[in-house]
Scaffold this active site. Structure first.
Site, short mmCIF file in Angstrom:
data_model
loop_
_atom_site.label_atom_id
_atom_site.label_comp_id
_atom_site.label_asym_id
_atom_site.label_seq_id
_atom_site.Cartn_x
_atom_site.Cartn_y
_atom_site.Cartn_z
CE1 TYR A 157 43.01 -16.88 -22.35
CE2 TYR A 157 41.56 -15.11 -23.05
CZ TYR A 157 41.75 -16.43 -22.70
OH TYR A 157 40.68 -17.30 -22.70
CE LYS A 161 42.54 -18.81 -25.28
NZ LYS A 161 42.43 -20.27 -25.33
P1 NAD Z 1 40.20 -23.49 -16.49
O1 NAD Z 1 41.35 -22.74 -15.93
O2 NAD Z 1 39.05 -23.80 -15.61
O3 NAD Z 1 40.73 -24.86 -17.15
C1 NAD Z 1 41.89 -24.92 -17.94
C2 NAD Z 1 42.45 -26.33 -17.90
O4 NAD Z 1 43.67 -26.35 -18.67
C3 NAD Z 1 42.81 -26.80 -16.48
O5 NAD Z 1 42.32 -28.08 -16.26
C4 NAD Z 1 44.33 -26.76 -16.48
O6 NAD Z 1 44.93 -27.70 -15.59
C5 NAD Z 1 44.65 -27.08 -17.94
N1 NAD Z 1 45.99 -26.66 -18.31
C6 NAD Z 1 46.56 -25.44 -18.09
N2 NAD Z 1 47.83 -25.44 -18.51
C7 NAD Z 1 48.07 -26.68 -19.03
C8 NAD Z 1 49.21 -27.29 -19.63
N3 NAD Z 1 50.38 -26.64 -19.77
N4 NAD Z 1 49.10 -28.58 -20.04
C9 NAD Z 1 47.94 -29.26 -19.88
N5 NAD Z 1 46.83 -28.73 -19.33
C10 NAD Z 1 46.91 -27.46 -18.90
O7 NAD Z 1 39.74 -22.66 -17.78
P2 NAD Z 1 38.35 -22.63 -18.57
O8 NAD Z 1 37.64 -21.41 -18.18
O9 NAD Z 1 37.68 -23.95 -18.48
O10 NAD Z 1 38.90 -22.39 -20.04
C11 NAD Z 1 39.12 -23.45 -20.97
C12 NAD Z 1 39.55 -22.83 -22.30
O11 NAD Z 1 38.54 -21.91 -22.75
C13 NAD Z 1 40.84 -22.02 -22.19
O12 NAD Z 1 41.59 -22.18 -23.36
C14 NAD Z 1 40.34 -20.60 -22.10
O13 NAD Z 1 41.28 -19.68 -22.56
C15 NAD Z 1 39.13 -20.65 -23.00
N6 NAD Z 1 38.14 -19.60 -22.75
C16 NAD Z 1 37.57 -19.46 -21.52
C17 NAD Z 1 36.64 -18.45 -21.32
C18 NAD Z 1 35.97 -18.25 -19.99
O14 NAD Z 1 35.23 -17.25 -19.86
N7 NAD Z 1 36.14 -19.11 -19.01
C19 NAD Z 1 36.30 -17.59 -22.37
C20 NAD Z 1 36.90 -17.77 -23.62
C21 NAD Z 1 37.81 -18.80 -23.80
#
Ligand code: NAD
Length: 249
Positions: A157, A161
């Site tokens: 991951y 990123k």
């Molecule tokens: P989440 O798992 O709630 O949502 C991710 C979304 O991406 C889901 O709707 C999923 O269906 C979609 N997805 C996954 N694989 C896919 C694919 N192959 N094609 C199309 N859609 C796809 O995650 P989140 O917490 O809302 O995170 C959103 C973004 O923010 C991600 O990139 C994550 O890495 C990043 N992020 C999250 C956090 C956190 O603390 N939650 C921190 C830093 C970065």
């Protein structure tokens, strides 16, 4: 309701839930029409869309796996035809498969790199001609603070990123001449379904290094993404903005 993104056409990947959904809501509230790309939509998506369209903006759902290069190109072409332009792309879709390096399988590595990094390559490439022709566009990639500082148990991951940051800066340089801004945000610990799976120990480990001593709400990421997607951020490109309660300074 604001007008920061009045009449802009935006694609948000992974916009069905979590941070992506908060970005979609913020964009609609700021006057944009939004096309959501997601692999799987949650059960409440229809009521969510009705709620958003009641605000007078369009929301279109496209079921797509962003790892499929040709499908992504075809759907982006369809969007450009249907909506006339593509002003904003937010690469938000992402997955985790956390394991210590010693136990990480090739599949775990490939799956995370393919969605988080190749997925963004696919979408950026797919909208690049349209944005270049328009001579305007905003691309925001959702990286992570662990792409900046690394994290034990998240080599795949973190690498994806960090890769997204390199992609952001390189594409920012390539596209600058076409008036296309490309930036990344690096959220810290955001309360979503993705982080709901963390153990109490993992959550406490994060909280102990966050000066603001709390996780962020998805809306706190969405507001920054809306700003970077707006004309107010016209002179910002190739940047990585940490939204992490001060974890990285
Ligand atoms: P989440 O798992 O709630 O949502 C991710 C979304 O991406 C889901 O709707 C999923 O269906 C979609 N997805 C996954 N694989 C896919 C694919 N192959 N094609 C199309 N859609 C796809 O995650 P989140 O917490 O809302 O995170 C959103 C973004 O923010 C991600 O990139 C994550 O890495 C990043 N992020 C999250 C956090 C956190 O603390 N939650 C921190 C830093 C970065």
């Amino acid at each position: 309701m604001g007008s920061l993104l009045q009449d802009k056409i935006a694609i948000v990947t992974g916009g069905g839930r979590g941070i992506g959904r908060a970005i979609v809501t913020e964009f609609i509230n700021e006057g944009a029409d939004v096309i959501i790309f997601d692999k799987v939509f949650p059960e409440d998506i229809d009521s969510y869309v009705s709620e958003q369209t009641a605000k007078g903006r369009k929301v279109a759902l496209k079921t797509i796996d962003i790892t499929k290069t040709n499908e992504v190109q075809n759907i982006c072409d369809e969007v450009a035809k249907e909506f006339g332009r593509i002003d904003i792309l937010v690469n938000n879709a992402g997955i985790t498969r956390d394991k210590l390096m010693i136990r990480m399988s090739e599949e775990d590595w490939d799956a995370v790199l393919t969605v988080n990094l190749k997925g963004a390559f696919n979408t950026i490439k797919a909208v690049s001609r349209v944005m270049a022709k328009q001579r305007s566009g905003k691309i925001v990639n959702i990286s992570s603070v662990v792409g900046v500082m690394g994290n034990a148990g998240q080599t795949n991951y973190s690498a994806s990123k960090a890769g997204l940051i390199g992609l952001t800066k390189s594409v920012a340089k390539e596209f600058a001449g076409r008036n296309i801004n490309v930036n990344a945000v690096a959220p810290g610990f955001v309360e979503t379904e993705m982080t709901a799976t963390l153990s109490e120990e993992q959550k406490n480990a994060f909280l102990s290094i966050i000066p603001l001593k709390r996780p962020s709400k998805p809306e706190e990421v969405a507001g920054v993404v809306a700003f970077l997607s707006s004309d107010k951020a016209g002179y910002i490109t190739g940047q990585v903005l940490c939204i992490d309660g001060g974890m990285v300074m």
